[in-house]
Write a protein that holds these residues in place. Structure first.
Motif, PDB file in Angstrom:
ATOM      1  N   THR A  93      31.031  18.886  26.205  1.00 49.04           N
ATOM      2  CA  THR A  93      32.239  18.697  27.000  1.00 49.04           C
ATOM      3  C   THR A  93      33.092  17.521  26.545  1.00 49.04           C
ATOM      4  O   THR A  93      34.142  17.266  27.100  1.00 49.04           O
ATOM      5  CB  THR A  93      31.840  18.538  28.479  1.00 49.04           C
ATOM      6  OG1 THR A  93      33.024  18.494  29.246  1.00 49.04           O
ATOM      7  CG2 THR A  93      31.063  17.266  28.682  1.00 49.04           C
ATOM      8  N   VAL A  94      32.623  16.795  25.517  1.00 48.12           N
ATOM      9  CA  VAL A  94      33.378  15.615  25.094  1.00 48.12           C
ATOM     10  C   VAL A  94      34.594  16.046  24.291  1.00 48.12           C
ATOM     11  O   VAL A  94      34.470  16.771  23.308  1.00 48.12           O
ATOM     12  CB  VAL A  94      32.496  14.694  24.230  1.00 48.12           C
ATOM     13  CG1 VAL A  94      33.315  13.539  23.668  1.00 48.12           C
ATOM     14  CG2 VAL A  94      31.341  14.162  25.041  1.00 48.12           C
ATOM     15  N   ARG A 103      34.056  22.731  24.920  1.00 41.78           N
ATOM     16  CA  ARG A 103      34.407  23.400  26.162  1.00 41.78           C
ATOM     17  C   ARG A 103      34.841  22.323  27.144  1.00 41.78           C
ATOM     18  O   ARG A 103      34.195  21.292  27.264  1.00 41.78           O
ATOM     19  CB  ARG A 103      33.175  24.170  26.697  1.00 41.78           C
ATOM     20  CG  ARG A 103      33.428  25.051  27.882  1.00 41.78           C
ATOM     21  CD  ARG A 103      34.461  26.127  27.601  1.00 41.78           C
ATOM     22  NE  ARG A 103      34.078  27.032  26.541  1.00 41.78           N
ATOM     23  CZ  ARG A 103      33.518  28.224  26.744  1.00 41.78           C
ATOM     24  NH1 ARG A 103      33.285  28.648  27.971  1.00 41.78           N
ATOM     25  NH2 ARG A 103      33.215  28.993  25.732  1.00 41.78           N
ATOM     26  N   ASP A 104      35.946  22.528  27.802  1.00 46.85           N
ATOM     27  CA  ASP A 104      36.379  21.558  28.799  1.00 46.85           C
ATOM     28  C   ASP A 104      35.944  22.046  30.163  1.00 46.85           C
ATOM     29  O   ASP A 104      36.438  23.046  30.657  1.00 46.85           O
ATOM     30  CB  ASP A 104      37.894  21.390  28.738  1.00 46.85           C
ATOM     31  CG  ASP A 104      38.334  20.292  29.660  1.00 46.85           C
ATOM     32  OD1 ASP A 104      37.553  19.321  29.825  1.00 46.85           O
ATOM     33  OD2 ASP A 104      39.431  20.395  30.217  1.00 46.85           O
ATOM     34  N   TYR A 111      28.568  16.658  34.365  1.00 47.21           N
ATOM     35  CA  TYR A 111      27.648  17.325  33.452  1.00 47.21           C
ATOM     36  C   TYR A 111      27.033  16.316  32.478  1.00 47.21           C
ATOM     37  O   TYR A 111      25.823  16.301  32.241  1.00 47.21           O
ATOM     38  CB  TYR A 111      28.444  18.403  32.704  1.00 47.21           C
ATOM     39  CG  TYR A 111      27.743  19.054  31.551  1.00 47.21           C
ATOM     40  CD1 TYR A 111      26.753  20.012  31.773  1.00 47.21           C
ATOM     41  CD2 TYR A 111      28.077  18.733  30.236  1.00 47.21           C
ATOM     42  CE1 TYR A 111      26.123  20.617  30.702  1.00 47.21           C
ATOM     43  CE2 TYR A 111      27.451  19.338  29.178  1.00 47.21           C
ATOM     44  CZ  TYR A 111      26.466  20.281  29.410  1.00 47.21           C
ATOM     45  OH  TYR A 111      25.836  20.868  28.359  1.00 47.21           O
ATOM     46  N   VAL A 112      27.859  15.437  31.955  1.00 47.85           N
ATOM     47  CA  VAL A 112      27.367  14.444  30.995  1.00 47.85           C
ATOM     48  C   VAL A 112      26.334  13.539  31.647  1.00 47.85           C
ATOM     49  O   VAL A 112      25.261  13.287  31.092  1.00 47.85           O
ATOM     50  CB  VAL A 112      28.539  13.610  30.433  1.00 47.85           C
ATOM     51  CG1 VAL A 112      28.021  12.436  29.625  1.00 47.85           C
ATOM     52  CG2 VAL A 112      29.433  14.466  29.588  1.00 47.85           C
ATOM     53  N   PHE A 113      26.645  13.086  32.855  1.00 43.66           N
ATOM     54  CA  PHE A 113      25.713  12.167  33.509  1.00 43.66           C
ATOM     55  C   PHE A 113      24.409  12.867  33.851  1.00 43.66           C
ATOM     56  O   PHE A 113      23.324  12.283  33.753  1.00 43.66           O
ATOM     57  CB  PHE A 113      26.340  11.558  34.766  1.00 43.66           C
ATOM     58  CG  PHE A 113      27.491  10.653  34.445  1.00 43.66           C
ATOM     59  CD1 PHE A 113      27.369   9.706  33.444  1.00 43.66           C
ATOM     60  CD2 PHE A 113      28.696  10.759  35.124  1.00 43.66           C
ATOM     61  CE1 PHE A 113      28.421   8.875  33.125  1.00 43.66           C
ATOM     62  CE2 PHE A 113      29.749   9.937  34.811  1.00 43.66           C
ATOM     63  CZ  PHE A 113      29.619   8.998  33.810  1.00 43.66           C
ATOM     64  N   LEU A 169      37.083  15.654  31.599  1.00 47.08           N
ATOM     65  CA  LEU A 169      37.275  14.554  30.652  1.00 47.08           C
ATOM     66  C   LEU A 169      38.601  14.671  29.914  1.00 47.08           C
ATOM     67  O   LEU A 169      39.296  13.693  29.673  1.00 47.08           O
ATOM     68  CB  LEU A 169      36.113  14.525  29.664  1.00 47.08           C
ATOM     69  CG  LEU A 169      34.761  14.172  30.279  1.00 47.08           C
ATOM     70  CD1 LEU A 169      33.660  14.294  29.247  1.00 47.08           C
ATOM     71  CD2 LEU A 169      34.761  12.787  30.870  1.00 47.08           C
ATOM     72  N   ARG A 170      38.974  15.915  29.569  1.00 46.11           N
ATOM     73  CA  ARG A 170      40.221  16.096  28.827  1.00 46.11           C
ATOM     74  C   ARG A 170      41.426  15.684  29.670  1.00 46.11           C
ATOM     75  O   ARG A 170      42.330  14.998  29.198  1.00 46.11           O
ATOM     76  CB  ARG A 170      40.339  17.555  28.397  1.00 46.11           C
ATOM     77  CG  ARG A 170      41.466  17.825  27.429  1.00 46.11           C
ATOM     78  CD  ARG A 170      41.430  19.262  26.984  1.00 46.11           C
ATOM     79  NE  ARG A 170      40.218  19.568  26.226  1.00 46.11           N
ATOM     80  CZ  ARG A 170      40.146  19.424  24.898  1.00 46.11           C
ATOM     81  NH1 ARG A 170      41.177  18.993  24.219  1.00 46.11           N
ATOM     82  NH2 ARG A 170      39.048  19.724  24.264  1.00 46.11           N
TER      83      ARG A 170
END
Lengths: 327, 152, 199, 407
Positions: A93-94, A103-104, A111-113, A169-170
Motif C-alpha cells: 500500500t506504500v 494498491r491504494d 493495514y501497514v500498522f 496513504l496516497r
C-alpha cells in the motif's frame, strides 16, 4: 488470469527491490557505523567494499542449516518466513510516487500498522521454537516491547489522520502537496513516531530482543544460514516500511520541496521519495551507533510515561485546533 | 599504632603468641579464633587482606598465612599458623568476613586444608573432578601433554 | 509537571550532544591502518622472532656467533631453547652451536635470552606474523648441524626440529618415545631430505 | 552443578554479619545513608537457570555465571571460575626470581606493568636490593600510563556492555597511543616485562617522551568527548545509576579494593595512604564518589585517568639522571630465608605479592593476591534483585580481567 500474472510479477519485482535494498542497507549500516567510530568499514570486496554484503549473502546461503535437536520443527521453520513476509506485505500500500504503487487501500495506514505488529509473532515463534533460554528471554522482551510501542506509535499518527481526514496513504501525500507538510503541522507527532518506529523495528537503542551483549543474539541465537539471513532481511525490510510510512505521513512522500510538483517527471518523484527514506534510515543508524541500550523496564517506562502522554497531548491539541478551525 | 604496640597488646592476652619477624606473628591453631576476634573487635583490624598457605614439606607442615589490615590505624599484621601436613584443618573465617569465602575455597582447592564450618567448601580454580591438591610440593602432575596435538 | 518537561528537555539536549560527537567523527580522517599494505613503523626494540647473528667478516664469515655458552638456555623461563655444541672452527674459541632450536609454541617473547647473551649472537627480529598452519614447525632451527648456514633464518625454509623438543619429566619422555618414535624418525628424514633439496 | 548454599538471602546476611560502626564514624555521612535496595518482581514465576558463559559476549573472558532467574530478575548468581587457571603460582615456585616476572604479565594482561612491579618489589625487599631513583620514576611513569590504558579500555568495554558500541572503539583508539609508547620502550604491546628485579629493562627514549607529551596534551579533549558520549547520556545514566549498589561495610567485608571501594565513599588509595615507591613526591587527588553504584565506579575510573595523567606529567618533568637499573645484579638472586608481602595499587585495586624464600634461587611459595579475584567475589551479592541486563552492566563495572581472577 491477467491480474494473477501481473500480481506475481509485482511480487517478484518488489522482492527483488527489497532484497537489493537490504543489501544496500547492510552496506550502509557498516559504512556509517565505521565512519562514526573512525574506522574505514568494508573496503576489500569489490570497489569500496560494495560487494561485501553480497559475499556475506553467498556465505549465508552456503552455510549449513543447523537446528537444535529439541527445537519445535514447524515453528522454528515458520518464524523467519513470517519475520520477512509481514513487512514485505506492508509495501503493497506504500505509494512510491504519484503513479507508482501497488494498491491504494482506503485503510492503508491501518493495514501497514497491523502487519507491522504481526512481526511480534515471528519473534515469539523464533524464541519459543528454538528451545534456547536466551532466545526465550528475547522473545518475551519482544512481546512486551511491541505491545507497549504499538500504542504510542498509532496515537502519534492519529493527529495526522485528524488533520488529513483520511487513512489512505496516497491521499495523505496529495493533501500535503496543497499545503504544508505534516512535519510542520505535527512536529511532536513526527518525533514521537520516529522514536516509536525505531522501537517497533527493534533497532538500537531499543534492540532488546537481540541485545547482543546480554542475550548473545536474542531470539535468533539458534538460527544460522539462510534462516538467519531472513531475520536480517526482515529487520531491514521493517526499517524500510517504517521509514516509508514516516516519509509518506510527515515528509510529503514523493513531493519535492519548493517546487511545482505537478509537472515533474515521475523518476524525480521516485528519487525524492527514496532519498527521504534513506535520510530517515540514516537517522536510525545514527541513533544506533550513538546510544546505549535501554533496559527492559526503562523501555516500558519510556513508552508509557513519556511517549504515551506526549502522544495524547499531541492528539488532544490537534483535535481541539482542528475543531476550532472547522467551526 | 605501630606493629610493636599491636604485638604487645596481643601478647598481654595471649601468651603463646610468638613474633617471627617484623610484621609476622605465629599463633597456635587453638588460639587462632580468639586472636582474630581480638584483632577485629579491639584493634579494629577490619580487613581480611590475605589468606593463603604454603607447603613446607621438610618440616612436614603447612603454614597458613593470614593478613589483617586496619583502615583506621593503617597497621598491617600477618598471622602464621602452623598446621600438620596430614589432614590440616582450620576454623573458617567466613562468619566474620565474606572475603574469606573464596580465599578459603582456593586454599582448600590447592592445599587441601579443610575449613571447618565453611558454608560452601568446593573447589574453585580446578575442575570439580580434579584429584590432588596442586600447590602441595609432592603433587605430581599426570602426564598430559603426552602428544602434541596434530593440527594438520 | 514543570520538572517533567525540564527533565525531558535536558535529556533530549544530552542525547543531541552525544549525537554530535558521532556525527563529527563521520567526517574526520579515520584512524584505521590498512594492515597488509600499510604497516605501522616498529620501534627499534620491537620483539618478534628471535634472529641468529652470524660473523660478517674475517676468516669465519657466515659462521654463527653463538658459542653455546647456554646463558640463554639457563635464563629462559619456559625452557624453550635447546642448544647442542661442537668444536669451533676457530682454534682460539672453544665451542660453537651445533644446533640452536627455539620452540615458539612455548616462547613468551620476554627478551630475557637476548639480554643474557654475552656475544650478541641472538637479537629480536621484527617479524611479527607468527601464525603457522602446523605446530610441529614451530620448533624452529636457528642453527643447523655443522653447516653454519647464514641463510637459515628464512621464513620459507623453516625446518622442523621436533626430535629435540624439550621434555620435562622422565615419565613423559618415556611415553613420548614409545608413541612418537616412528613419527619422529619420519620427520627427521623429511627434514633432512628438505635441507638436501634446498642446498 | 549445585547452587551455593551460602546465604544469598539479604535479610539473613544482615543478621549474621553485624557491621562495624567504629570506622565509619570517621567517614562522611553519605556512606551510611545508602542502604541495600533489593527488588523482587511483583509476580513470582517459576525460576529458571540461565548459564551465562563461559562463551558469552560480555563475560570479559571465560567466566561462567550460573544465574537463577525469576522472569528477568536475578534471584541467585553463582560465579564459576577456573577456566583460565594457568597455575602461575606453581610455575613461580619452579622459576628463579628473575624468571617469574614475564609470567606476571599474563595475569592482569591489561595492567601488566603493575603486575611486574609487585613481583619486582617483592624480590627487591627479600634480597635487599636498592633501586636507583631514575628507575623508580620510570616505573611510576609506565605504571600510570598503564593505568590510563587500562581504564580507557575498561570504559570502552563498559560502554559496549550497556550497548554503546562506539565508545568501545573510541576507548581502544586512545589506548593504542599508550601501547605505541610501550612498544617504543620495551618492544611489546601487551606483555611488557618492562619492570624487572632491580630496575627497568631499558631506558626510555626521546621518542617515548615526545609521544607521551602528545598523548597527555590530547587526553583532556578526548575525555570530554567520552563525557559527551556516555556520561551525560540519559540512557547511560539510567542503566548505571543506582544499579548494583554496594555499601562501604559490604565492600570492606568482601575485601573489595580499588575504584570499587572508592566509589563507596572511602577515599582509600595505597598510593596516597601508604605511599610506596616515590608516590609521595607527586601531587594528585584520589577521586571518590559516594553511591557505590555502577555510575560511580565509572566516574571514579574516568577521574582517575586525569589524575594518572597528572602524575605522568610530573614524573616526566622531575625525571632525574642516572642508572635505570641496578648494575651488577647476580644472575641468580639468592635472598635470605624469610617472607614478604608487597601491596600495590593496580588499576583494578590492591595487588599483593606474598613471597616466601627458602634461601635457594627459587621461591618456596608465591601468592598473588589479585584485585579481580576479591572484587568478583561480591558479584553474587551485587546482582541479586537486578535484571539480567543489569548483570552485564554490574559485571562490567567490576572491571575484572579473567587472567587476573584465575591466575
Amino acid at each position: 488470469m491477467n491480474t494473477m500474472l501481473s500480481a506475481i510479477l509485482g511480487v517478484l519485482i518488489l522482492f527483488g527491490v527489497i532484497a537489493l535494498q537490504g543489501l544496500i542497507l547492510v552496506y550502509m549500516e557498516r559504512k556509517v557505523s565505521a565512519w562514526m567510530q573512525s574506522r574505514l568499514g568494508p573496503n576489500r570486496v569489490g570497489p569500496w567494499g560494495l560487494l561485501q554484503t553480497a559475499a556475506d549473502i553467498v556465505k549465508l546461503l552456503l552455510k549449513e542449516n543447523i537446528r537444535n535437536e529439541r527445537s519445535d520443527r514447524v515453528i522454528f521453520f515458520l518464524a523467519p518466513i513470517l519475520a520477512f513476509v509481514a513487512p514485505f506485505a506492508a509495501f503493497v500500500t506504500v505509494p512510491f510516487a504519484a503513479t507508482i504503487g501497488f494498491r491504494d487501500l482506503d485503510m492503508g495506514a491501518f493495514y501497514v500498522f497491523a502487519l507491522g505488529s504481526s512481526v511480534v509473532f515471528a519473534v515469539i515463534w523464533a524464541g519459543y521454537g528454538s528451545n534456547n533460554r536466551y532466545a526465550l528471554i528475547g522473545a518475551m522482551r519482544s512481546a512486551a516491547q511491541m505491545i507497549s510501542y504499538e500504542v504510542p506509535l498509532v496515537t502519534a499518527v492519529l493527529g495526522v489522520f485528524l488533520v488529513a481526514g483520511t487513512l489512505s496513504l496516497r491521499e495523505i501525500v496529495q493533501l500535503q502537496s496543497q499545503g504544508l507538510w505534516y512535519v510542520a503541522v505535527q512536529p511532536l507527532g513526527f518525533v514521537l513516531f520516529l522514536v516509536a518506529a525505531t522501537a517497533e523495528s527493534n533497532r538500537a537503542p531499543f534492540d532488546l530482543p537481540e541485545a547482543e551483549s546480554e542475550l548473545v543474539a536474542g531470539f535468533h541465537t539458534e538460527y544460522s544460514g539462510m534462516k538467519f539471513a531472513f531475520f536480517y532481511l526482515g529487520e531491514y525490510a521493517e526499517m524500510l516500511v517504517s521509514s516509508c510510512v514516516l516519509v509518506v505521513l510527515f515528509l510529503g512522500g514523493w513531493l519535492i520541496p519548493f517546487a511545482n510538483n505537478a509537472n515533474v517527471p515521475t523518476w524525480l518523484h521516485l528519487l525524492s521519495f527514496v532519498s527521504k527514506v534513506y535520510l530517515i534510515i540514516f537517522l536510525m543508524m545514527w541513533f544506533r551507533w550513538t546510544f546505549p541500550r535501554l533496559r527492559v523496564d526503562h523501555l516500558m517506562a519510556f513508552g508509557w510515561k513519556v511517549l504515551m502522554p506526549l502522544a495524547l497531548v499531541n492528539l488532544l491539541a490537534t483535535g481541539l485546533i482542528v475543531y476550532w478551525l472547522k467551526s | 599504632m605501630n606493629f610493636q604496640t599491636v604485638v604487645d597488646s596481643i601478647k598481654v592476652k595471649f601468651s603463646r603468641v610468638d613474633v617471627e619477624h617484623e610484621k609476622v606473628i605465629v599463633v597456635p591453631a587453638s588460639d587462632f579464633l580468639p586472636v582474630v576476634d581480638f584483632l577485629r573487635s579491639t584493634l579494629q583490624m577490619n580487613v581480611l587482606d590475605l589468606l593463603t598457605a604454603s607447603d613446607h614439606i621438610s618440616e612436614n607442615q603447612i603454614h597458613m598465612m593470614y593478613g589483617f589490615y586496619s583502615y583506621a590505624n593503617k597497621t598491617y599484621l600477618r598471622i602464621k599458623v602452623r598446621l600438620d601436613r596430614k589432614d590440616p584443618a582450620m576454623p573458617t573465617l567466613t562468619s566474620l568476613w565474606e572475603a574469606a569465602n573464596w580465599f578459603e575455597r582456593e586454599v582448600f582447592d590447592l592445599f587441601g586444608v579443610r575449613f571447618e564450618g565453611h558454608p560452601d567448601l568446593r573447589r574453585i580454580l580446578t575442575p570439580p573432578d580434579f584429584e590432588g591438591h596442586g600447590l602441595r610440593k609432592d603433587y605430581e602432575r599426570p602426564g598430559f601433554f603426552v602428544k602434541k596435538p596434530d593440527f594438520k | 509537571m514543570i520538572r517533567y518537561i525540564k527533565d525531558l528537555l535536558k535529556n533530549s539536549w544530552a542525547l543531541l550532544v552525544g549525537l554530535a560527537v558521532t556525527m563529527r567523527y563521520m567526517f574526520r580522517p579515520k584512524t584505521t591502518v590498512q594492515f597488509p599494505e600499510q604497516k605501522k613503523e616498529l620501534g627499534d626494540r620491537y620483539i618478534g622472532y628471535v634472529k641468529m647473528m652470524y660473523e660478517t667478516e674475517g676468516e669465519h664469515a657466515g659462521v654463527t656467533k653463538c658459542v653455546a655458552c647456554m646463558a640463554c638456555v639457563v635464563v629462559c623461563p619456559v625452557s624453550c631453547i635447546q642448544v647442542t655444541h661442537d668444536k669451533h672452527p676457530d682454534p682460539t674459541k672453544k665451542r660453537i652451536a651445533k644446533e640452536f632450536i627455539l620452540d615458539y609454541v612455548k616462547c613468551e617473547f620476554c627478551n630475557l635470552c637476548v639480554e643474557a647473551c654475552n656475544f650478541d649472537a641472538i637479537i629480536m627480529g621484527h617479524d611479527y606474523e607468527l601464525a603457522l598452519y602446523d605446530r610441529s614447525v614451530m620448533d624452529m632451527v636457528l642453527v643447523k648441524d655443522m653447516k653454519y648456514h647464514d641463510d637459515l633464518y628464512d621464513a620459507s625454509r623453516r625446518q622442523t626440529g621436533s626430535a629435540n623438543r624439550s621434555i620435562t619429566s622422565p615419565r613423559e619422555r618415556e611415553i613420548i618415545e614409545v608413541i612418537n618414535k616412528k613419527e619422529h624418525e619420519e620427520r627427521i628424514k623429511k627434514a633432512a631430505a628438505q635441507s638436501e633439496n634446498a642446498s | 552443578m549445585t547452587m551455593s548454599k551460602s546465604d544469598q538471602s539479604v535479610h539473613k546476611r544482615s543478621v549474621r554479619f553485624s557491621p562495624e560502626r567504629s570506622l565509619f564514624d570517621q567517614l562522611p555521612a553519605e556512606t551510611r545513608i545508602v542502604s541495600r535496595r533489593v527488588r523482587t518482581a511483583e509476580l513470582r514465576t517459576e525460576e529458571f537457570l540461565l548459564n551465562v558463559g563461559p562463551q558469552h559476549p560480555s563475560t570479559h573472558g571465560v567466566l561462567r555465571l550460573v544465574v537463577s532467574l525469576d522472569g528477568e530478575v536475578i534471584t541467585q548468581c553463582d560465579p564459576d571460575l577456573g577456566y583460565l587457571h594457568r597455575t602461575f603460582e606453581k610455575i613461580s615456585e619452579n622459576r628463579t626470581y628473575q624468571q617469574i616476572v614475564p609470567f606476571t604479565d599474563r595475569m592482569d594482561y591489561l595492567g601488566s606493568m603493575n603486575a611486574n612491579w609487585g613481583v619486582a618489589v617483592a624480590v627487591e625487599q627479600l634480597a635487599g636490593i636498592e633501586v636507583p631513583e631514575r628507575a623508580e620514576y620510570l616505573r611510576v611513569i609506565v605504571a600510570e600510563l598503564n593505568r590510563i590504558a587500562s581504564h580507557l579500555m575498561w570504559m570502552g568495554a563498559f560502554g559496549a556492555d550497556v550497548g554503546a558500541v562506539t565508545a568501545f572503539l573510541f576507548g581502544f583508539r586512545e589506548r593504542e597511543m599508550v601501547l605505541d609508547m610501550f612498544e617504543e620502550i620495551c618492544g611489546s604491546r601487551l606483555t611488557y616485562g618492562y619492570i624487572r628485579v632491580g630496575g627497568v629493562a631499558e631506558d626510555i627514549t626521546p621518542r617515548f617522551v615526545k609521544l607521551a607529551q602528545e598523548f597527555l596534551d590530547l587526553l583532556p579533549s578526548k575525555l570530554n568527548e567520552y563525557h559527551d558520549l556516555l556520561t551525560g547520556n540519559p540512557i547511560f545514566k539510567q542503566r548505571t545509576k543506582g544499579v548494583g549498589v554496594i555499601t562501604l561495610d559490604e565492600a570492606i567485608r568482601y575485601g573489595v579494593t580499588g575504584p570499587m571501594l572508592r566509589s563507596c565513599g572511602f577515599p582509600w588509595d595505597l598510593r596516597k595512604d601508604e605511599p610506596y615507591s616515590i608516590y609521595e613526591r607527586f601531587d594528585f587527588d584520589i577521586p571518590v564518589y559516594y553511591d557505590g553504584d555502577c555510575f560511580d565506579r565509572y566516574r571514579v575510573r574516568m577521574d582517575e585517568i586525569g589524575e594518572s595523567a597528572k602524575i605522568v606529567r610530573q614524573a616526566l618533568e622531575g625525571l632525574p639522571e642516572g642508572d635505570f637499573k641496578v648494575k651488577k645484579l647476580a644472575r641468580n638472586i639468592k635472598p635470605p630465608v624469610g617472607d614478604v608481602y608487597v601491596r600495590q595499587e593496580a588499576p583494578r585495586g590492591e595487588y599483593g605479592v606474598y613471597m616466601e624464600s627458602d634461601g635457594t634461587i627459587k621461591p618456596n611459595r608465591v601468592k598473588y593476591r589479585t584485585p579481580s579475584f576479591s572484587n568478583l567475589s561480591i558479584l553474587a551479592l551485587m546482582t541479586v534483585g537486578w535484571k539480567i541486563a543489569d548483570l552485564v552492566a554490574i559485571l562490567g563495572s567490576v572491571d575484572i580481567v579473567l587472567g587476573d581472577v584465575d591466575r
